[in-house]
Scaffold this motif. Structure first.
Motif, short mmCIF file in Angstrom:
data_model
loop_
_atom_site.label_atom_id
_atom_site.label_comp_id
_atom_site.label_asym_id
_atom_site.label_seq_id
_atom_site.Cartn_x
_atom_site.Cartn_y
_atom_site.Cartn_z
N ILE A 17 94.16 123.65 105.41
CA ILE A 17 94.29 123.82 103.99
C ILE A 17 92.95 124.74 102.67
N ASP A 18 91.79 124.28 103.31
CA ASP A 18 91.18 125.87 103.16
C ASP A 18 91.65 127.05 102.61
N GLU A 19 91.67 127.84 104.30
CA GLU A 19 92.69 129.32 104.53
C GLU A 19 94.28 128.88 103.78
N PHE A 20 94.91 128.11 103.18
CA PHE A 20 95.79 127.86 102.46
C PHE A 20 96.19 128.19 101.05
N LEU A 21 94.94 127.80 101.06
CA LEU A 21 94.41 127.43 99.11
C LEU A 21 93.77 128.73 98.89
N ALA A 22 92.97 129.93 99.71
CA ALA A 22 92.68 130.66 99.27
C ALA A 22 93.58 131.83 99.23
N VAL A 23 94.75 131.98 100.12
CA VAL A 23 95.78 132.58 100.02
C VAL A 23 97.12 132.30 99.29
N LYS A 63 92.37 139.31 100.80
CA LYS A 63 91.58 138.29 100.17
C LYS A 63 90.93 137.90 100.25
N ALA A 64 91.20 136.84 101.43
CA ALA A 64 91.54 135.34 101.28
C ALA A 64 90.08 135.04 102.15
N SER A 65 90.11 136.19 102.97
CA SER A 65 89.37 136.23 104.47
C SER A 65 88.15 136.93 103.24
N LYS A 66 88.14 137.65 102.19
CA LYS A 66 87.08 137.47 102.37
C LYS A 66 85.86 137.06 101.18
N LEU A 67 87.27 135.93 100.31
CA LEU A 67 86.73 134.94 99.66
C LEU A 67 85.70 133.74 100.27
#
Length: 293
Positions: A7-13, A21-25
């Motif tokens: 869920i955290d990964e999905f919301l970052a994307v 950008k999500a991976s960097k965040l």
């Protein structure tokens, strides 16, 4: 599988519009983010993102899911922040029990000063010489004196108490004083909850039977009887220290005094002790000290 997984990964994307950008965040690899989001979609059996070579956009289902899970993420962040704040500033209710005399004289004054320092703490205290069942009656903390029975409860040593054999100068003038344990049967002994006294002779703990004219389950009553010359008494130091200091009582047989006993804070078994209970225990350890002569 953890329901929060991905869920955290999905919301970052969803917020950045990009796996890179999500991976960097999040401080993780693009492959890691992509794999977790794909696993989330498989678990939900729903496509949440439309992926193209240029951008990533939310599907209609993804928009609904992002809106709802963002609220969950905020709630998790708030809960984490609240726990962190409580670790710095103890809050909430503490239900505790302690023996009557020791509780009145030492525990409750320390609890009151703790409450002065922490205005968000509430305390429900029950002073009783009966041992309560912490788990069944919902207590957070119990003060226990002396030897602890084996149990599943956890314990922390708060202080200690010494057992003192003493009598008044008047008694010594009238009857003399014992110089050995074997002489006690020639004297009037004041009996408390049981007729056995604890001593330590030649490195061995012993229980010796005593007898006398008065038996009473009140420590203060036995102190008064001893001061008035009615006999010799064995009591915890906090009953008699003041009278030993002012000469109204005199210690005898100090050479056979048993080792000091622990005063314990006992609490239910938990992986992590509640922050407010730990803070109170720390305060009790620092505050509760019985003066030695």
């Amino acid at each position: 599988m953890n329901r929060w997984h991905g869920i955290d990964e999905f919301l970052a994307v969803a917020e950045t519009g990009s796996f890179t950008k999500a991976s960097k965040l999040l401080g993780m690899s693009v492959a890691h983010v992509s794999r977790y989001v794909s696993q989330l979609e498989e678990r939900l059996n729903t496509q949440l993102l439309t992926r193209t070579t240029r951008k990533v956009v939310l599907t209609q289902e993804g928009q609904v899911f992002a809106h709802q899970t963002k609220q969950l993420q905020h709630a998790m962040d708030d809960a984490t922040a609240l726990l962190a704040e409580q670790q710095l500033t103890p809050k909430g209710s503490i239900k505790l029990t302690a023996p009557v005399m020791y509780g009145e004289s030492y525990i409750m004054p320390a609890v009151h000063s703790f409450m002065q320092k922490h205005p968000d703490i509430e305390v429900i205290s029950h002073l009783s010489n009966e041992q309560v069942n912490l788990l069944e009656e919902g207590y957070d903390l119990a003060i226990r004196l002396g030897h602890l029975k084996d149990s599943t409860l956890k314990a922390r040593r708060i202080s200690q108490r010494r057992l003192v054999i003493c009598c008044s100068p008047e008694y010594i003038n009238n009857f003399g004083q014992p110089h050995s344990v074997s002489e006690l049967h020639q004297h009037h002994c004041l009996i408390g909850n049981n007729s056995y006294w604890r001593v330590k002779e030649q490195g061995q703990d012993k229980h010796i039977k005593v007898a006398g004219r008065l038996a009473c389950n009140s420590g203060w009553a036995l102190v008064d009887a001893a001061i008035k010359g009615l006999g010799i008494v064995q009591l915890p130091d906090y009953y008699v220290n003041e009278h030993l200091a002012n000469g109204r009582l005199t210690a005898v047989l100090s050479n056979v005094a048993p080792e000091p006993e622990g005063v314990w804070g006992v609490y239910p078994p938990r992986q992590f002790i509640a922050t407010n209970v730990k803070a109170l225990l720390d305060h009790l350890v620092a505050s509760v000290q019985v003066s030695d002569l």
